[in-house]
Design a protein around this motif. Structure first.
Motif, PDB file in Angstrom:
ATOM      1  N   ASN A  10      47.875  -2.943  15.954  1.00  0.00           N
ATOM      2  CA  ASN A  10      47.043  -2.273  16.969  1.00  0.00           C
ATOM      3  C   ASN A  10      47.792  -1.111  17.625  1.00  0.00           C
ATOM      4  OD1 ASN A  10      44.883  -3.987  16.535  1.00  0.00           O
ATOM      5  ND2 ASN A  10      45.410  -5.378  18.208  1.00  0.00           N
ATOM      6  N   MET A  11      49.112  -1.277  17.801  1.00  0.00           N
ATOM      7  CA  MET A  11      49.901  -0.215  18.412  1.00  0.00           C
ATOM      8  C   MET A  11      49.959   1.018  17.518  1.00  0.00           C
ATOM      9  SD  MET A  11      51.370   0.556  21.163  1.00  0.00           S
ATOM     10  CE  MET A  11      51.593  -1.026  21.968  1.00  0.00           C
ATOM     11  N   HIS A  12      50.137   0.791  16.216  1.00  0.00           N
ATOM     12  CA  HIS A  12      50.129   1.924  15.284  1.00  0.00           C
ATOM     13  C   HIS A  12      48.754   2.593  15.257  1.00  0.00           C
ATOM     14  CE1 HIS A  12      54.000   2.256  13.199  1.00  0.00           C
ATOM     15  NE2 HIS A  12      54.131   0.957  13.409  1.00  0.00           N
ATOM     16  N   LEU A  13      47.689   1.792  15.312  1.00  0.00           N
ATOM     17  CA  LEU A  13      46.339   2.351  15.359  1.00  0.00           C
ATOM     18  C   LEU A  13      46.154   3.167  16.634  1.00  0.00           C
ATOM     19  CD1 LEU A  13      43.462   2.601  14.289  1.00  0.00           C
ATOM     20  CD2 LEU A  13      42.924   0.412  15.377  1.00  0.00           C
ATOM     21  N   THR A  14      46.692   2.652  17.732  1.00  0.00           N
ATOM     22  CA  THR A  14      46.616   3.359  19.017  1.00  0.00           C
ATOM     23  C   THR A  14      47.302   4.717  18.939  1.00  0.00           C
ATOM     24  OG1 THR A  14      46.560   1.300  20.279  1.00  0.00           O
ATOM     25  CG2 THR A  14      47.277   3.265  21.448  1.00  0.00           C
ATOM     26  N   VAL A  15      48.513   4.730  18.391  1.00  0.00           N
ATOM     27  CA  VAL A  15      49.274   5.975  18.281  1.00  0.00           C
ATOM     28  C   VAL A  15      48.588   6.949  17.328  1.00  0.00           C
ATOM     29  CG1 VAL A  15      51.483   6.971  17.547  1.00  0.00           C
ATOM     30  CG2 VAL A  15      51.438   4.874  18.910  1.00  0.00           C
ATOM     31  N   MET A  16      47.972   6.422  16.273  1.00  0.00           N
ATOM     32  CA  MET A  16      47.217   7.277  15.358  1.00  0.00           C
ATOM     33  C   MET A  16      46.045   7.942  16.082  1.00  0.00           C
ATOM     34  SD  MET A  16      47.122   4.977  11.859  1.00  0.00           S
ATOM     35  CE  MET A  16      46.040   6.130  11.014  1.00  0.00           C
ATOM     36  N   LEU A  17      45.359   7.168  16.916  1.00  0.00           N
ATOM     37  CA  LEU A  17      44.225   7.725  17.672  1.00  0.00           C
ATOM     38  C   LEU A  17      44.700   8.790  18.656  1.00  0.00           C
ATOM     39  CD1 LEU A  17      42.151   4.480  18.395  1.00  0.00           C
ATOM     40  CD2 LEU A  17      41.548   6.327  16.828  1.00  0.00           C
ATOM     41  N   LEU A  18      45.815   8.524  19.345  1.00  0.00           N
ATOM     42  CA  LEU A  18      46.348   9.500  20.289  1.00  0.00           C
ATOM     43  C   LEU A  18      46.814  10.758  19.555  1.00  0.00           C
ATOM     44  CD1 LEU A  18      48.353   7.170  22.716  1.00  0.00           C
ATOM     45  CD2 LEU A  18      46.185   8.330  23.160  1.00  0.00           C
ATOM     46  N   GLY A  19      47.376  10.579  18.363  1.00  0.00           N
ATOM     47  CA  GLY A  19      47.763  11.735  17.548  1.00  0.00           C
ATOM     48  C   GLY A  19      46.546  12.522  17.091  1.00  0.00           C
ATOM     49  N   GLY A  20      45.431  11.809  16.887  1.00  0.00           N
ATOM     50  CA  GLY A  20      44.195  12.460  16.456  1.00  0.00           C
ATOM     51  C   GLY A  20      43.539  13.324  17.516  1.00  0.00           C
ATOM     52  N   THR A  21      43.926  13.132  18.799  1.00  0.00           N
ATOM     53  CA  THR A  21      43.333  13.959  19.863  1.00  0.00           C
ATOM     54  C   THR A  21      43.619  15.437  19.633  1.00  0.00           C
ATOM     55  OG1 THR A  21      45.304  13.757  21.279  1.00  0.00           O
ATOM     56  CG2 THR A  21      43.571  12.113  21.576  1.00  0.00           C
ATOM     57  N   ALA A  22      44.741  15.726  18.989  1.00  0.00           N
ATOM     58  CA  ALA A  22      45.116  17.123  18.753  1.00  0.00           C
ATOM     59  C   ALA A  22      44.087  17.860  17.903  1.00  0.00           C
ATOM     60  CB  ALA A  22      46.492  17.173  18.086  1.00  0.00           C
ATOM     61  N   LEU A  23      43.446  17.159  16.990  1.00  0.00           N
ATOM     62  CA  LEU A  23      42.468  17.789  16.093  1.00  0.00           C
ATOM     63  C   LEU A  23      41.317  18.423  16.855  1.00  0.00           C
ATOM     64  CD1 LEU A  23      42.203  15.008  13.331  1.00  0.00           C
ATOM     65  CD2 LEU A  23      43.609  17.070  13.284  1.00  0.00           C
ATOM     66  N   PHE A  24      40.968  17.825  17.996  1.00  0.00           N
ATOM     67  CA  PHE A  24      39.794  18.286  18.735  1.00  0.00           C
ATOM     68  C   PHE A  24      40.009  19.671  19.350  1.00  0.00           C
ATOM     69  CE2 PHE A  24      39.264  13.764  18.336  1.00  0.00           C
ATOM     70  CZ  PHE A  24      37.899  13.599  18.136  1.00  0.00           C
ATOM     71  N   SER A  25      41.269  20.095  19.463  1.00  0.00           N
ATOM     72  CA  SER A  25      41.535  21.444  19.974  1.00  0.00           C
ATOM     73  C   SER A  25      40.973  22.496  19.030  1.00  0.00           C
ATOM     74  CB  SER A  25      43.041  21.655  20.157  1.00  0.00           C
ATOM     75  OG  SER A  25      43.713  21.596  18.911  1.00  0.00           O
ATOM     76  N   LYS A  26      40.874  22.141  17.751  1.00  0.00           N
ATOM     77  CA  LYS A  26      40.350  23.055  16.740  1.00  0.00           C
ATOM     78  C   LYS A  26      38.901  22.729  16.360  1.00  0.00           C
ATOM     79  CE  LYS A  26      44.274  25.290  15.990  1.00  0.00           C
ATOM     80  NZ  LYS A  26      44.456  26.734  16.262  1.00  0.00           N
ATOM     81  N   LEU A  27      38.525  21.450  16.444  1.00  0.00           N
ATOM     82  CA  LEU A  27      37.189  21.030  16.022  1.00  0.00           C
ATOM     83  C   LEU A  27      36.116  21.369  17.053  1.00  0.00           C
ATOM     84  CD1 LEU A  27      38.009  17.500  14.522  1.00  0.00           C
ATOM     85  CD2 LEU A  27      37.526  19.609  13.255  1.00  0.00           C
TER      86      LEU A  27
END
Length: 294
Positions: A10-27
């Motif tokens: 779950n922690m790795h999934l959490t960090v993946m989701l937080l890392g994914g926030t960066a994509l929204f700056s372009k999307l």
């Protein structure tokens, strides 16, 4: 499944989701201010619901804590705006690497908050980070958008370090979900006067992306952190969190077709290595102080 193993996944999934926030700056075709506001609004609603469902009181302990919560929220607002702006000027890969200078910045700022001396190893980490940033920056001219993006990203990291240090000293007696609920609630009124006209005319697709960012990629990860820490040590979380730039860069390559320069990847490796070193040392030092009773 073993609770510890489940928490680690779950922690790795959490960090993946937080890392994914960066994509929204372009999307998301909006300004960094608009994105931050759109992220915070659904996040604070959902976080307050999560806090309520968990049986935790929504009230803070004192009037002073409300002022502290507002102060942390204002810092968080500027941090998130500069976080998205950094990647809009440069790229997701560059922006998220620049952000992860914050562990070293935290070490340099700690003496202002705690009775801690800076060690020569911390100076070495700082020099390593500076070399990493130098590799990422393509030129010394502020007219270069990548250079400007890196500087904004490092400023965002500075704000994040300040926020984390203040949170640890003055607000850590509240759960992560509750603390973030009050901070995201503060962000909305702080930014509402700075919104562009595009917010009122955004498409349903943009609205859906903002909702996704505020819930799945913001509120849920912060709630999951609180749950995972019941079975994992804080040190484990901190080390896993250092994987966030890795996940962010991979997502940017796959989703946005970014092609980071080898200098960016090498600079990122240096920055993340320093972040991991400082994370490990910090927890060793905390463990030593706890054992000696200091």
């Amino acid at each position: 499944m073993n609770p510890v193993k489940r928490s680690l996944i779950n922690m790795h999934l959490t960090v993946m989701l937080l890392g994914g926030t960066a994509l929204f700056s372009k999307l998301i075709p909006l300004t960094a201010v608009d994105i931050t506001f759109g992220r915070s609004l659904p996040a604070f609603i959902l976080l307050f619901i999560i806090v309520k469902l968990s049986g935790e009181s929504l009230k803070l302990n004192s009037t002073k804590d409300y002022f502290i919560g507002v102060g942390l929220g204002i810092i968080m607002a500027v941090h998130w705006v500069t976080y998205f702006a950094s990647m809009q000027y440069a790229s997701v890969s560059v922006g998220i690497i620049a952000l992860f200078t914050f562990p070293v910045i935290t070490v340099l700022l700690e003496p202002l908050f705690e009775k801690i001396r800076i060690r020569w190893q911390d100076i070495t980490s700082t020099l390593v980070v500076l070399v990493g940033i130098w590799l990422i920056v393509p030129s010394t001219s502020l007219s270069d958008e990548v250079t400007l993006g890196v500087l904004i990203g490092v400023f965002s990291a500075f704000l994040y370090a300040i926020r984390n240090l203040m949170h640890r000293k003055y607000f850590s007696h509240y759960s992560g979900s509750k603390a973030m609920a009050y901070q995201t609630m503060t962000i909305c009124p702080v930014l509402v006067l700075f919104l562009s006209d595009d917010v009122a005319t955004m498409s349903m697709e943009t609205f859906g992306l903002l909702l996704l960012l505020g819930t799945v990629f913001t509120a849920f990860p912060h709630a999951m952190i609180a749950t995972a820490l019941k079975h994992l040590r804080a040190k484990t979380f901190s080390l896993v969190a250092c994987m966030q730039p890795f996940y962010g860069v991979i997502f940017a390559i796959i989703v946005l077709n970014e092609s980071p320069r080898w200098q960016t990847l090498l600079g990122g490796l240096l920055v993340i290595s320093a972040a991991i070193y400082e994370t490990v040392h910090t927890h060793k030092e905390e463990k030593r102080l706890a054992a000696t009773g200091n």
